[in-house]
Design an enzyme around this catalytic site. Structure first.
Site, short mmCIF file in Angstrom:
data_model
loop_
_atom_site.label_atom_id
_atom_site.label_comp_id
_atom_site.label_asym_id
_atom_site.label_seq_id
_atom_site.Cartn_x
_atom_site.Cartn_y
_atom_site.Cartn_z
N CYS A 44 26.82 40.05 52.86
CA CYS A 44 26.36 39.54 51.56
C CYS A 44 25.54 38.28 51.79
O CYS A 44 26.05 37.29 52.32
CB CYS A 44 27.56 39.24 50.66
SG CYS A 44 27.10 38.49 49.08
N CYS A 88 27.83 31.98 46.61
CA CYS A 88 28.96 32.59 45.90
C CYS A 88 30.08 32.83 46.91
O CYS A 88 29.85 33.43 47.96
CB CYS A 88 28.54 33.91 45.25
SG CYS A 88 29.92 34.80 44.46
N CYS A 138 34.09 36.48 46.64
CA CYS A 138 34.66 37.43 47.60
C CYS A 138 35.05 36.64 48.85
O CYS A 138 34.31 36.57 49.83
CB CYS A 138 33.65 38.52 47.93
SG CYS A 138 33.24 39.58 46.53
N CYS A 149 24.32 41.54 43.57
CA CYS A 149 25.68 41.49 44.11
C CYS A 149 26.10 42.86 44.67
O CYS A 149 26.07 43.87 43.95
CB CYS A 149 26.65 41.06 43.02
SG CYS A 149 28.39 41.12 43.51
N GLN A 192 40.78 49.60 34.77
CA GLN A 192 40.72 49.09 36.13
C GLN A 192 39.26 49.01 36.59
O GLN A 192 38.46 49.90 36.31
CB GLN A 192 41.50 50.01 37.07
CG GLN A 192 42.97 50.16 36.72
CD GLN A 192 43.79 48.94 37.11
OE1 GLN A 192 43.25 47.94 37.57
NE2 GLN A 192 45.10 49.02 36.95
N GLU A 203 51.46 49.62 23.85
CA GLU A 203 50.38 48.69 24.18
C GLU A 203 50.15 47.75 23.00
O GLU A 203 50.18 48.17 21.85
CB GLU A 203 49.11 49.47 24.50
CG GLU A 203 47.83 48.67 24.58
CD GLU A 203 47.85 47.59 25.63
OE1 GLU A 203 47.37 46.48 25.34
OE2 GLU A 203 48.36 47.84 26.75
N ASN A 219 53.17 48.61 33.80
CA ASN A 219 51.91 48.15 34.40
C ASN A 219 51.53 46.83 33.74
O ASN A 219 50.56 46.75 32.98
CB ASN A 219 50.83 49.21 34.19
CG ASN A 219 49.51 48.85 34.87
OD1 ASN A 219 49.50 48.12 35.85
ND2 ASN A 219 48.41 49.33 34.32
N CYS A 223 49.67 44.11 39.87
CA CYS A 223 48.47 43.48 40.44
C CYS A 223 48.81 42.13 41.04
O CYS A 223 47.93 41.38 41.44
CB CYS A 223 47.38 43.34 39.38
SG CYS A 223 47.85 42.31 37.97
#
Length: 375
Positions: free
Chosen positions: A3, A11, A14, A87, A211, A261, A306, A333
């Site tokens: 990158c 940046c 990441c 990106c 997601q 939800e 979740n 997550c």
């Protein structure tokens, strides 16, 4: 993956860009195993790798600069724009849309929002890519100053970007570090973006959650469905269900499935999906997942959770621990909050887990885990 933005220091989102991908994957699997090391009966399945680049199906881009020369990307520490339209973790279809976005900003004279000065109108553009190649484009404005221009240019915009099936305008009048406001006006006839995974058609509304890695989302749902198929529960709850991914994948003839939800828009989308698929025994409820479970006299045979990064919390964990629920599938997550929640569920034994690399090039990952009630 290489990158130029990372190499130039422009940046660092990441953070693992310089680490070989297989090493990233191994490190994540080992990190998760360390966090859950107290559960000696837990067996880890091989981690699920992702495509290294072009995996993001959603671009949440800050618009800065000027109408004549806009930046499409992020902000630096001082609130000034950094252009990231090339990106490499964004899907190619998203990157192809950025020149059209730039052209319309210039043609319509949309004024980018200046964060340090707190002036301007256009704050963000959020683009989501469906597996079909269709796009959802959301313009986030401070006020309604540019709304008429965006509405009246819809036909031209869709001609320039035919993949844009859903186009909306969101309003975020407050000066705060969030992406969107509560009010949203959909400009197109199509109100939802079709998101088909594993043969299951789902519908995503503009403010709904999905997601960001389609490939891994599909693998995540397949793993849950495999476990549910093996266990054959007669009843199942999908808590924090979003647009119903787990519930829809785990629906079966004769099985009673309930998704819960807090987002009414997500529930509406899930209900449409269930109707389209003819899933008469699958229903969805709008409400807080914790409030829902504590208000029930009896639980199902299997529960899927979740939750957001904070985890399910003490009340939900205690309820599951003390209930008669036989099996729990926990999709997390944040393995740190997962480990904390598991400590409160001593009556449920972790059996299998799998790290799913939802976020390559970063330290983040998803882990899906199956628990069963101790005899």
């Amino acid at each position: 993956m290489e990158c130029l933005y990372f190499a130039a220091g422009r940046c660092r989102s990441c953070s693992l860009m310089a680490v070989p991908y297989l090493q990233q994957l191994q490190d994540k699997a080992e990190h998760c195993a360390r966090l859950l090391a107290d559960h000696t009966s837990l067996r880890f399945l091989p981690p699920q790798p992702s495509t290294e680049s072009g995996f993001r199906n959603k671009a949440k881009m800050v618009i800065s600069g000027t109408s004549e020369s806009p930046n499409i990307g992020i902000l630096d520490a001082d609130g000034h724009g950094i252009d990231l339209r090339h990106c490499g973790v964004c899907a190619p279809e998203l990157r192809a849309a950025f020149p059209v976005i730039e052209r319309f900003i210039r043609q319509l004279g949309l004024i980018p929002y200046d964060v340090p000065k707190r002036k301007g109108e256009l704050k963000h553009v959020i683009i989501t890519l469906a597996p079909s190649g269709d796009l959802m484009v959301r313009w986030v404005l401070r006020t309604k100053k540019h709304f008429v221009a965006l509405r009246d240019s819809l036909e031209l915009f869709r001609k320039a970007l035919p993949a844009a099936k859903v186009v909306s305008v969101n309003f975020l009048p407050e000066h705060k570090a969030v992406l969107e406001g509560e009010e949203e006006i959909v400009l197109t006839a199509a109100q939802t973006l079709g998101m088909e995974l594993n043969g299951i058609g789902m519908h995503l509304r503009p403010q709904g959650f999905f997601q960001t890695n389609t490939e891994i989302a599909g693998a995540l749902y397949r793993q849950a469905r495999q476990w549910v198929t093996e266990l054959e529960p007669a009843s199942l709850w999908d808590l924090y269900c979003g647009v119903g991914g787990f519930a829809l994948h785990c629906s079966a003839s004769g099985r009673q499935v309930v998704g819960v939800e807090s987002s009414a828009a997500a529930v509406k989308a899930a209900e449409r999906s269930a109707a389209d698929l003819g899933m008469e025994n699958t229903r969805f409820v709008t409400g807080d997942a914790t409030d829902f479970v504590v208000g029930q006299d009896q639980g199902p045979e299997l529960v899927v959770v979740n939750p957001p990064r904070r985890g399910i919390g003490a009340v939900m964990a205690d309820w599951l621990n003390d209930s008669q629920v036989k099996h729990v599938i926990y999709s997390s997550c944040n393995a740190v909050s997962l480990a904390k929640d598991l400590k409160r569920m001593g009556n449920l034994e972790p059996v299998e887990a799998r790290v799913m690399d939802m976020f390559p090039q970063t330290n983040h990952y998803e882990v899906i885990l199956r628990l069963q009630r101790k005899e």
